[in-house]
Design an enzyme around this catalytic site. Structure first.
Site, PDB file in Angstrom:
ATOM      1  N   LYS A  44      80.622  12.291 121.629  1.00 28.14           N
ATOM      2  CA  LYS A  44      80.579  11.062 122.414  1.00 28.14           C
ATOM      3  C   LYS A  44      79.935   9.985 121.554  1.00 28.14           C
ATOM      4  CE  LYS A  44      78.990   9.281 126.935  1.00 28.14           C
ATOM      5  NZ  LYS A  44      78.336   9.628 128.212  1.00 28.14           N
ATOM      6  N   SER A  49      77.859  12.050 134.362  1.00 32.12           N
ATOM      7  CA  SER A  49      78.758  11.593 133.291  1.00 32.12           C
ATOM      8  C   SER A  49      79.385  12.685 132.448  1.00 32.12           C
ATOM      9  CB  SER A  49      78.018  10.619 132.369  1.00 32.12           C
ATOM     10  OG  SER A  49      77.954   9.345 132.963  1.00 32.12           O
ATOM     11  N   SER A  88      80.807   8.736 132.507  1.00 30.09           N
ATOM     12  CA  SER A  88      81.018   7.912 131.338  1.00 30.09           C
ATOM     13  C   SER A  88      81.569   8.653 130.129  1.00 30.09           C
ATOM     14  CB  SER A  88      79.698   7.247 130.934  1.00 30.09           C
ATOM     15  OG  SER A  88      78.769   8.221 130.496  1.00 30.09           O
TER      16      SER A  88
END
Lengths: 95, 487, 487
Positions: free
Chosen positions: C79, C178, C154
């Site tokens: 990420k 997330s 997210s």
């Protein structure tokens, strides 16, 4: 509770954000939506409940007083928007 | 005070003193705290507030803060919590300062401040808390721009907050000096004001005598000498009184002292009252210390200045002035005690340390720690003066030899240079008789009542013996000889 | 090759069926064709190839110890919130579009040391604020099951990449759901570990007391392999837990006979029929494995969203103050003065949702509102934690839906932030309490995946992975791959 334009402007100042005049009403509106959402928790009885700043009821571990960080100024300033003579440069600050 | 009383105003002063702790590394990072490095060469990713970095607390700050707390008789925060204080400023990289708000490490406490008048005033402390220092803004480097050096960012600070209990600049300075002495004694800080290790913010307000409420205060920031502190406060008090007497109002604001103009002026950058939005620092956990930790700190603490001063007076019979002076710094106090112990005469040591040693140190611009004569050497020298082996005058010449490195052992030097004091009457009597015979006129005058001439004869004998004669003994012998001699 | 699990890929690599370089090149080729999903912000083919060559060299070279690294040669993605040295780390924000991180996150270092190959950095909601991945400066990510739908957020890019088999596994972060919500939307397995289990060093902060890194993978087994490497104490993170990491993979095959699974009515309000059906199907599977199902009350659950939307913005308002255009990141053109520099840089480079949360957070912390908002929320948070502690005295794990429904359409909720916030209604409480929680795929509906959540006691990740793995031994939902995959 509902926030006023004045409060929003003050909070924007604290946050160092500009809110253009044509957006201020939208911002007020959405802040009020969030505040309405969180309002629900006001009904909870929290008398004598200690705050919980952190999920761990743990205590801080300490670091030995040793110098471990080498000088990496060159690397760090490579990514700086404006660095000259080893200094970070900003518009003149008047004290 | 009198002047103020006459003018009808009284002054209320509280000080916030920022003391840099003398650790090797920063409070939340492993970057060096060494003063004077190239700009930003000691600002690591944590000090720069780079994305994703996290603080970790330096263990060395706690014994120092606790020692200070014990030194002022404060309550120690067994659980202390770090908070974020939010504001934007270029020398504050993260946009918040990590400090301690609700749960500081030191709570309350008091110090006894010896005022120049000789009166002791007790000043209470509100608190002392740990926090990180900010960087420095350099305004002269670039045309129209400011350069930021973050080497100082993250240097550990103990912020010591007093109650508003001082009523004059003189008191405030005496208080600041007392705190300075304490933090250097306790090895909390090097106390070097020229390097910013000890900085004072003065909260000053004035009110009409008899008014119950405090007047509006101003905060004069970052005063880094005692002299400037006194002047800044005096200026601020005069300014406030003048405004109030002119019917004006004091604005609560932050001001800066300008030593060149000897005035304070408002800080423009901090004009708007900021809401700091303190909240617990989520990247750190509460720091918990236990009784043993506190006891261990207490066990390693030196005797503090006030207690030491009293002991010097009672145990060594020093004058108040000598005791105050010799306890003023830990190295000086230690030197004096060592010398006195070796000499077995503390008053003699007090005199020599103050007059001879400090005279020499001052002349050469040296610190007590840089003395070329050790406390033991000085003590040995004084012991030989005390036991009559040498005279004080010879002592001074040996002192010079020790300083110059021509002597290391006092006793060896005395022997090898034949400096042992002459104190047997068999040697001295013939010399005295000869001098009396050579100066019959003066002897006559003495006997007819001009006893001041005794000094003349003693001086002649000392001269004849090259200063090695024991002056007290010579005195006695000359007196006897003159008194006994037939007319 | 991309259809194989991590364990299978490891076997093939060790047997020599294919090399790490071949596997890496295979995935790099897939990345090219998978570009339409917009799952990656940055790809790092050169780094991946050099890492793969190093793994192969270690494996093939005679005389060298055999490759015993747990993830040697396994291509993964990070990420874009984890700092990667020498590689842009944007956090999905214009603010950090030019930020080349000068250091690695601890998670990145650990995965590198374990031999994992870095294919690139995945797309995400800006600073991890969002539940649809539509708040990215780099554009929305598309759900590989239906490109008209969101992948969740997210960690939307990480989830989409794993689901589309663009990488074997990925890293993610979870502040309010997330990892789990996108895992559910994309039909994969993701775990948010206990707060403090995975180091936050080098992981760009959104809300420090809630953020926790974890893996997104195709199965519980793959997630266990990833977490074994990612977890562990880190002295650079003060909130990291100093407890040995258990053998997650070893515990996968434990019997769950007699294990107590709790269902909670508060976690079934407002769920759609398909989700409800999949939940009860799963209950049947667990019963067939000998687990004991019971009902548990978590009455404070409904306060989780309000508490979260005070605490997370409050912490974010301070965490994002460091983005000021001074030391790194975006700086506006030709600032007139310092204020202009701050305000314009921040206003231009932060997206709408980020600015909104900063404002909410500043408000909740400001004078006059702190007690009613921030303080209150932190008290409510403790009640939520206490509720979980009580629940885990009755049951070993809690089984709930991960989300109220399946992936929604792109743009569907962008104008309704509150509806977006309610996406996290089942996931947020575990972040507030700091307990571990895992999402695993259940019976899809209408071609869209659904996810179920397991929550466990502090540091009991092993049980969550064990329970999910046992479920996955009985079902094949986790083996489904999206239509996008079909050639």
């Amino acid at each position: 509770m509902k926030v006023s334009k004045e409060v929003v402007e003050q909070v924007a100042e604290l946050s160092q954000l500009n809110i253009p005049e044509n957006e201020i009403n939208d911002v007020i509106e959405s802040l009020n939506q969030v505040l309405a959402l969180v309002e629900e928790m006001q009904s909870v009885d929290t008398t004598d409940v200690p705050v919980m700043a952190n999920p761990l009821d743990a205590t801080q571990t300490l670091r030995a007083d040793k110098v471990t960080e080498p000088d990496q100024r060159g690397r760090f300033q490579e990514i700086a928007p404006d660095a000259r003579d080893g200094l970070y440069v900003v518009p003149r600050v008047v004290e | 005070m009198t002047e103020q009383a006459e003018s009808g105003w009284e002054t209320v002063i509280g000080l916030e003193i920022h003391v840099q702790l003398n650790t090797r590394s920063k409070i939340f990072s492993g970057a060096s705290t060494q003063f004077g490095a190239e700009p930003n060469s000691q600002a690591c990713a944590i000090d720069l507030g780079m994305p994703g970095v996290l603080p970790v607390v330096n263990a060395a700050v706690f014994p120092k803060a606790v020692a200070f707390g014990l030194g002022v008789g404060a309550e120690i925060g067994m659980t202390s919590v770090f908070d974020r204080k939010n504001y934007f400023y270029p020398d504050l990289p993260k946009g918040y300062q990590i400090t301690q708000m609700d749960y500081p490490i030191v709570r309350g406490g008091k110090v006894d401040v010896l005022l120049p008048s000789g009166i002791t005033k007790t000043v209470r402390l509100t608190r002392a808390h740990l926090e990180e220092d900010a960087g420095k803004s350099l305004h002269e480097e670039f045309q129209g721009a400011t350069g930021i050096d973050l080497n100082r960012a993250g240097t550990p600070l103990l912020e010591i907050v007093s109650e508003p209990e001082m009523s004059s600049a003189v008191e405030a300075v005496a208080y600041a000096r007392t705190i300075h002495q304490l933090v250097t004694y306790l090895d909390v800080s090097d106390g070097d004001m020229s390097q910013g290790s000890f900085r004072c913010d003065a909260n000053v307000s004035v009110r009409r005598i008899g008014t119950p409420d405090l007047g509006t205060r101003t905060e004069t920031k970052n005063v880094n000498s005692f002299r400037f502190l006194e002047r800044a406060i005096d200026f601020e008090v005069a300014r406030q009184i003048q405004i109030l007497e002119g019917g004006g109002r004091i604005i609560q604001e932050t001001r800066l002292y300008d030593p060149d103009k000897d005035e304070t002026r408002p800080m423009r950058s901090k004009e708007t009252a900021t809401d700091y939005r303190y909240f617990p620092e989520p990247d750190l956990l509460p720091v918990v210390i236990n009784e043993k930790f506190v006891a261990d700190v207490r066990a390693t603490m030196p005797e503090l200045p006030a207690a030491r001063r009293q002991r010097f007076e009672s145990q060594f019979k020093l004058s108040n002035d000598d005791a105050t002076f010799l306890s003023s710094s830990l190295p000086l106090a230690k030197y004096f005690e060592q010398a006195g112990q070796t000499a077995e005469d503390f008053r003699l040591a007090a005199n020599w340390v103050r007059v001879e040693l400090l005279g020499m140190l001052n002349k050469q611009g040296l610190d007590i720690g840089e003395s070329l004569i050790s406390a033991t050497q000085l003590g040995e020298l004084l012991r030989r003066i005390k036991d009559g082996t040498i005279s004080g005058k010879i002592g001074k010449s040996i002192f010079d030899a020790l300083w110059a490195g021509d002597a290391t052992s006092v006793d060896e030097y005395i022997e090898s240079h034949g400096l042992r004091q002459v104190s047997d009457s068999d040697t001295l009597t013939p010399i005295i008789e000869k001098i009396i015979n050579d100066n019959t006129q003066q002897a006559e005058q003495y006997r007819s009542g001009k006893t001041k001439l005794l000094g003349f004869f003693v001086g002649q004998v000392m001269k004849e013996t090259g200063g090695k004669a024991n002056p007290q003994q010579v005195n006695d012998l000359v007196k006897t000889a003159l008194d006994q001699a037939p007319p | 090759m991309h259809k194989l699990s991590i364990a299978e890929q490891r076997q093939c690599l060790q047997r020599g069926d294919f090399s790490a370089l071949e596997l890496t090149q295979h995935y790099l080729a897939r990345l090219e064709t998978g570009g339409a999903l917009n799952a990656f912000i940055t790809t790092t083919p050169e780094l991946a190839i050099s890492q793969a060559k190093r793994v192969d060299a270690a494996r093939i070279n005679p005389g060298r110890a055999p490759d015993t690294t747990p993830l040697g040669g396994i291509p993964i993605a990070h990420k874009d919130i984890f700092c990667t040295e020498g590689i842009r780390t944007s956090a999905g924000s214009r603010m950090l579009d030019n930020f080349i991180a000068p250091y690695n996150a601890t998670v990145v270092d650990k995965l590198n040391d374990a031999g994992a190959i870095t294919l690139g950095k995945t797309n995400m909601d800006e600073f991890a604020m969002g539940s649809s991945n539509e708040n990215s400066y780099y554009g929305a990510v598309k759900n590989p099951w239906d490109p008209a739908r969101v992948p969740g957020g997210s960690s939307g890019g990480s989830a989409a990449a794993v689901a589309a088999r663009l990488c074997a596994a990925s890293t993610g972060t979870d502040t309010g759901g997330s990892i789990r919500q996108p895992a559910a939307f994309c039909g994969i397995t993701g775990i948010k570990p206990t707060y403090g289990r995975v180091s936050r060093w080098g992981m760009i902060a959104y809300a420090s007391s809630l953020d926790q890194g974890g893996p997104l993978a195709r199965s519980a087994e793959d997630a266990a392999l990833m977490l074994s490497v990612m977890a562990g104490y880190d002295p650079r993170d003060s909130t990291s837990i100093d407890t040995a990491v258990p053998d997650y993979r070893g515990a996968l095959n434990n019997s769950i006979k007699g294990l107590k699974i709790g269902l909670c009515s508060q976690y079934m309000e407002n769920i759609d029929i398909a989700t409800e059906r999949s939940l009860f199907e799963a209950v049947k599977v667990f019963e067939s494995l000998g687990a004991i199902i019971s009902d548990v009350e978590l009455s404070n659950t409904r306060h989780a969203i309000p508490a979260y939307y005070v605490i997370a913005p409050a912490e974010c308002s301070a965490n994002l103050s460091r983005y000021d255009g001074v030391r790194f990141g975006y700086r506006c053109e030709a600032p007139a003065d310092l204020k202009d520099l701050y305000k314009r840089s921040r206003t231009e480079a932060f997206g709408k949702e980020v600015k909104q949360r900063i404002l909410v957070g500043s408000f909740a912390l400001s004078a006059g509102y702190y007690d009613a908002y921030y303080r209150k929320a932190q008290q409510v948070r403790r009640l939520i934690k206490q509720g979980f502690i009580a629940a885990f005295q009755q049951v070993d794990v809690l089984l709930t839906p991960t989300t109220p429904g399946p992936a929604f359409k792109l743009g569907e909720k962008t104008n309704d932030p509150i509806a977006m916030y309610l996406q996290d209604v089942y996931t947020i409480a575990s972040n507030l309490a700091g307990i571990p929680a895992l999402s695993f795929p259940s019976n899809p509906h209408g071609g869209l995946p659904t996810g179920l959540q397991l929550m466990g006691n502090y540091l009991d990740e092993a049980t969550l992975l064990n329970v999910a793995h046992q479920f996955q031994q009985q079902t094949s939902w986790h083996k489904l791959s999206p239509a996008w995959e079909a050639p």
